[in-house]
Motif scaffolding. Sequence first.
Motif, PDB file in Angstrom:
ATOM      1  N   GLY A 188     -14.693 -10.807  26.659  1.00  0.00           N
ATOM      2  CA  GLY A 188     -15.795  -9.920  27.010  1.00  0.00           C
ATOM      3  C   GLY A 188     -16.907 -10.608  27.761  1.00  0.00           C
ATOM      4  O   GLY A 188     -18.018 -10.074  27.871  1.00  0.00           O
ATOM      5  N   ARG A 246     -13.503  -6.669  26.554  1.00  0.00           N
ATOM      6  CA  ARG A 246     -13.038  -7.674  25.592  1.00  0.00           C
ATOM      7  C   ARG A 246     -11.516  -7.666  25.549  1.00  0.00           C
ATOM      8  O   ARG A 246     -10.885  -6.636  25.319  1.00  0.00           O
ATOM      9  CB  ARG A 246     -13.609  -7.379  24.208  1.00  0.00           C
ATOM     10  N   GLU A 278     -23.772  -8.116  25.864  1.00  0.00           N
ATOM     11  CA  GLU A 278     -22.742  -7.965  24.830  1.00  0.00           C
ATOM     12  C   GLU A 278     -23.318  -7.624  23.457  1.00  0.00           C
ATOM     13  O   GLU A 278     -22.559  -7.374  22.524  1.00  0.00           O
ATOM     14  CB  GLU A 278     -21.905  -9.248  24.752  1.00  0.00           C
ATOM     15  N   SER A 337     -23.133 -10.445  19.145  1.00  0.00           N
ATOM     16  CA  SER A 337     -22.101 -11.177  19.883  1.00  0.00           C
ATOM     17  C   SER A 337     -22.322 -12.678  19.820  1.00  0.00           C
ATOM     18  O   SER A 337     -21.414 -13.459  20.110  1.00  0.00           O
ATOM     19  CB  SER A 337     -22.068 -10.721  21.351  1.00  0.00           C
TER      20      SER A 337
END
Length: 303
Positions: free
Chosen positions: A43, A49, A262, A266
């Motif tokens: 990702g 991702r 993200e 993340s």
Amino acid sequence: MAEAKPKTSPKAIKFLFGGLAGMGATVFVQPLDLVKNRMQLSGQGTTAREYKTSFHALFSILRNEGVGGIYTGLSAGLLRQATYTTTRLGIYTILFEKMTGADGRPPNFLLKALIGMTAGAIGAFVGTPAEVALIRMTADGRLPADQRRGYSNVFNALARITREEGVTTMWRGCIPTMARAVVVNAAQLASYSQTKQALLDSGYFGDDILCHFCASMISGLVTTAASMPVDIVKTRIQNMKMIDGKPEYKNGMVLMRVVRNEGFFSLWKGFTPYYARLGPHTVLTFIFLEQMNRFYKTRVLDG
């Protein structure tokens, strides 16, 4: 007359045992390291991702790259341990002994943390070239065939990096690598020593493998939670390519870009494979190290 100080292993033996312990552990956990790196790169930027979970990543790698694929980068992992871990544990052991009181009282928690951070930063600088090769080799299989770097082993990787990108590229990401090592070692080495001491003081544990195992697992959990945000910075920078002559990331921009593109959590992407790798590696490294030290003491120092 003062009692003679107990015999201790020579410095060279401390460094040797530290490296061998780390290399032995790496043989067992290299597949987990590969999954952790793939998850941290999954990702990246605006791409979707590739992997939903750690198990999805593992099965995808096995399906697409074969059983041998999960050991991609093993030579780099071993060189990393031979450089980084040898330096880190060797320096930590030496400083720990220097700071131990004449009555045998170990350093306090703060001093253990400072010793760990110093050992980690020095070890990280020494081990950065192998770290760069490791990140690139484990990441290669996720790329289209025409974009892969195709390093055959760690020495081929280091030679090509030097020839194609310059010798300083081998220390790309050195600052976040050292920062990660400071966090990891402050947490790992100090918490291991502190936890082991607490377990022994409890009266329920002896100085044996069970005690070392429990202390290592707790140490690994603390380290995972503390170091993952720094680790993803290191991984992204060391795997990046130059775009129009400019680096894809700058040190301070990685965290902001990951959070913006993200999401905040993340930064802890791949928590499971990270701990699944770090926990057993911590356990195996300290078990191997304790056993080698005990063997040397019994057979050489006391023999």
